[in-house]
Design an enzyme around this catalytic site. Structure first.
Site, PDB file in Angstrom:
ATOM      1  N   ASP A  13     -11.934 113.724  64.507  1.00 59.25           N
ATOM      2  CA  ASP A  13     -13.328 113.710  64.982  1.00 59.25           C
ATOM      3  C   ASP A  13     -14.205 112.733  64.216  1.00 59.25           C
ATOM      4  O   ASP A  13     -15.401 112.972  64.053  1.00 59.25           O
ATOM      5  CB  ASP A  13     -13.947 115.122  64.917  1.00 59.25           C
ATOM      6  N   LYS A  16     -13.465 108.008  66.487  1.00 59.57           N
ATOM      7  CA  LYS A  16     -12.504 106.932  66.785  1.00 59.57           C
ATOM      8  C   LYS A  16     -12.656 106.429  68.212  1.00 59.57           C
ATOM      9  O   LYS A  16     -12.485 105.251  68.471  1.00 59.57           O
ATOM     10  CB  LYS A  16     -11.053 107.427  66.603  1.00 59.57           C
ATOM     11  N   GLY A  40      -9.672 114.754  71.618  1.00 60.97           N
ATOM     12  CA  GLY A  40     -10.806 114.584  72.522  1.00 60.97           C
ATOM     13  C   GLY A  40     -11.581 113.366  72.057  1.00 60.97           C
ATOM     14  O   GLY A  40     -12.294 113.431  71.079  1.00 60.97           O
ATOM     15  N   GLN A 224      -6.363 112.640  66.160  1.00 65.89           N
ATOM     16  CA  GLN A 224      -6.560 113.495  64.980  1.00 65.89           C
ATOM     17  C   GLN A 224      -6.857 112.620  63.743  1.00 65.89           C
ATOM     18  O   GLN A 224      -7.381 111.530  63.897  1.00 65.89           O
ATOM     19  CB  GLN A 224      -5.366 114.418  64.731  1.00 65.89           C
TER      20      GLN A 224
HETATM   21  P1  IMP Z   1      -3.065 121.817  67.123  1.00 69.28           P
HETATM   22  O1  IMP Z   1      -2.979 120.329  67.056  1.00 69.28           O
HETATM   23  O2  IMP Z   1      -3.676 122.325  68.392  1.00 69.28           O
HETATM   24  O3  IMP Z   1      -1.757 122.479  66.803  1.00 69.28           O
HETATM   25  O4  IMP Z   1      -4.064 122.291  65.951  1.00 69.28           O
HETATM   26  C1  IMP Z   1      -3.744 122.165  64.577  1.00 69.28           C
HETATM   27  C2  IMP Z   1      -4.990 121.808  63.767  1.00 69.28           C
HETATM   28  O5  IMP Z   1      -5.398 120.501  64.101  1.00 69.28           O
HETATM   29  C3  IMP Z   1      -6.201 122.707  64.007  1.00 69.28           C
HETATM   30  O6  IMP Z   1      -6.947 122.817  62.817  1.00 69.28           O
HETATM   31  C4  IMP Z   1      -7.005 121.930  65.025  1.00 69.28           C
HETATM   32  O7  IMP Z   1      -8.369 122.272  65.001  1.00 69.28           O
HETATM   33  C5  IMP Z   1      -6.767 120.522  64.530  1.00 69.28           C
HETATM   34  N1  IMP Z   1      -6.912 119.500  65.568  1.00 69.28           N
HETATM   35  C6  IMP Z   1      -6.033 119.194  66.546  1.00 69.28           C
HETATM   36  N2  IMP Z   1      -6.502 118.179  67.292  1.00 69.28           N
HETATM   37  C7  IMP Z   1      -7.674 117.817  66.753  1.00 69.28           C
HETATM   38  C8  IMP Z   1      -8.623 116.776  67.064  1.00 69.28           C
HETATM   39  O8  IMP Z   1      -8.446 115.973  67.977  1.00 69.28           O
HETATM   40  N3  IMP Z   1      -9.720 116.737  66.253  1.00 69.28           N
HETATM   41  C9  IMP Z   1      -9.904 117.571  65.204  1.00 69.28           C
HETATM   42  N4  IMP Z   1      -9.051 118.544  64.889  1.00 69.28           N
HETATM   43  C10 IMP Z   1      -7.950 118.663  65.652  1.00 69.28           C
END
Ligand code: IMP
Length: 424
Positions: A13, A16, A40, A224
């Site tokens: 977040d 990017k 996102g 991420q």
């Molecule tokens: P997952 O990727 O859904 O398995 O989530 C694992 C961790 O990564 C959690 O803390 C999510 O909130 C975080 N996370 C996954 N995708 C994003 C992103 O695009 N932005 C910020 N945090 C993310």
């Protein structure tokens, strides 16, 4: 060298989407290499907001080729919905999008297992986006996953889906008391997805390498952030892919020898979503001010993001593991109203001072940040169009960041719109 990787230098977040959108103008190919629709990427063009979860942000520019690499995990339904929504808004999505035949597919049992595992963990949960990302990567590494190439071959797909459902239904029923899934229904659904995505499916390793052979500019779009990388992040509070620059090679089939440079995007402060350690996290008052001003709510899940001061230890760690030579600092304007601004330059733990990022998660949970305090600028910067016009204290803050991190700041972003950006 005509290739650039853009990665997040914190916990995701960092903004990017906007930076990739700007860099896309000079690129020919924009390539996603890891993660899935947990990402996102928000881009605002002339006041109109686009949130992209799977399709690279470059799609918003005419004449660019967008690629979803083999390292991405693809929820076909989410991909189809995203493509249809883009088309409805007048964006061309046809021969300008390729999806790797080697990418793994997300199935409904992945979301269900993601949700049930999180529920079962109770307080120890990771706080995932519940999009099935972790369970899909588990299947990939466990060698039972189903790839897009498998979906394209009906006979193979039937066998693989049957095998997977046998196993997954047993797990769902026995471990979680859930009812499981019917083969026929899931098979039919995925056959309709096959028809819809077939035209985008390709050997993207060939496509991207050929583009590089021809001297085309290729931009690798990380999702991420470094601290969510499964190897270099705050494990186990991470995502299940390599969000660092190295992931660009594995997730596309491009050799490390062909990577030109790596640009790190960092926020002027720090945020994270989900659980896990966060040494510089704000207390309630500042949390509310920064969260509201920075609109810090997840682009995928809408969850409020946790906010805190800039942590130089985590960004220095990112600079090291990604080989970053230049950073982009985003959302500087969010700090406009603050009287004092802090930068964390060390952690105190059990009487000792640490200046490097530790792997020990217990230490990260308990570390007390050591701060350098700077005066705020207490002026609106959102309309400023040149670096020289920035308030003196804002320039001072940026200079301190650059010195502490020992890295060049290439760009500063002062708002969501494409135009709110300063080149240094
Ligand atoms: P997952 O990727 O859904 O398995 O989530 C694992 C961790 O990564 C959690 O803390 C999510 O909130 C975080 N996370 C996954 N995708 C994003 C992103 O695009 N932005 C910020 N945090 C993310």
């Amino acid at each position: 060298m005509p290739s650039t990787v853009v990665i997040g230098g914190q916990w995701g977040d960092e903004g990017k989407g906007k930076i990739i959108d700007i860099l896309s103008r000079k690129s020919d190919y924009i390539v996603r290499y890891q993660g899935g629709n947990n990402a996102g990427h928000t881009v605002v063009i002339g006041g109109e907001q686009f949130i992209l979860h799977l399709v690279p942000s470059g799609i918003l520019h005419k004449g660019k080729v967008c690629v979803i690499g083999n390292g991405v995990v693809v929820n076909p339904e989410a991909l189809i919905v995203e493509i249809e929504n883009l088309k409805k808004r007048g964006i061309k999505v046809s021969s300008n999008l390729f999806v790797s035949e080697g990418a793994h597919l997300i199935f409904p049992y992945h979301w269900t297992i993601d949700q049930l595992r999180e529920k079962a963990k109770g307080k120890g949960k990771i706080g995932t986006t519940k999009r099935g990302i972790g369970p899909c990567y588990i299947d990939k590494v466990g060698r039972s996953g189903i790839r897009i190439a498998d979906l394209m071959d009906d006979k193979l797909f039937r066998v693989k889906l049957k095998d997977n459902l046998n196993e997954k239904n047993r797990i769902l029923r026995k471990a979680y008391g859930s009812k499981g899934y019917s083969f026929e229904q899931m098979y039919k659904k995925y056959c309709t997805y096959r028809q819809k995505i077939r035209k985008y499916v390709a050997n993207t390793t060939l496509i991207v390498n050929k583009a590089l052979d021809e001297g085309k500019q290729v931009l690798f779009e990380g999702a991420q952030g470094t601290l969510l990388d499964v190897d270099f992040g705050t494990y186990p509070y991470v995502t299940s892919s390599n969000s660092t620059a190295g992931g660009a090679c594995i997730g596309t089939g491009v050799s490390p020898a062909r990577i030109g440079k790596v640009i790190g995007v960092v926020k002027a402060y720090t945020t994270r979503v989900g659980e896990g350690p966060f040494p510089t996290e704000f207390s309630d008052r500042l949390m509310n001010i920064v969260r509201n001003k920075g609109k810090e709510f997840g682009a995928t899940t809408g969850r409020p993001r946790r906010c805190g001061w800039f942590d130089a230890l985590i960004v220095r760690h990112s600079i090291l593991v990604n080989g970053i030579k230049e950073i982009v600092v985003t959302k500087l304007d969010v700090l406009d109203d603050l009287k004092r601004i802090k930068i964390c330059t060390g952690y105190r733990y059990r009487g000792k001072v640490h200046r490097t990022f530790p792997a020990n998660i217990e230490m990260l949970f308990r570390a007390k940040p050591i701060y350098e305090e700077l005066p705020g600028w207490e002026r609106d910067t959102s309309g400023i169009t040149s670096y020289n016009r920035l308030p003196k204290n804002a320039k001072h803050y940026l200079k301190r960041l650059s010195t502490i991190l020992d890295v060049k700041i290439k760009m500063v972003s002062l708002g969501a719109d494409r135009k709110q950006v300063l080149n240094l």
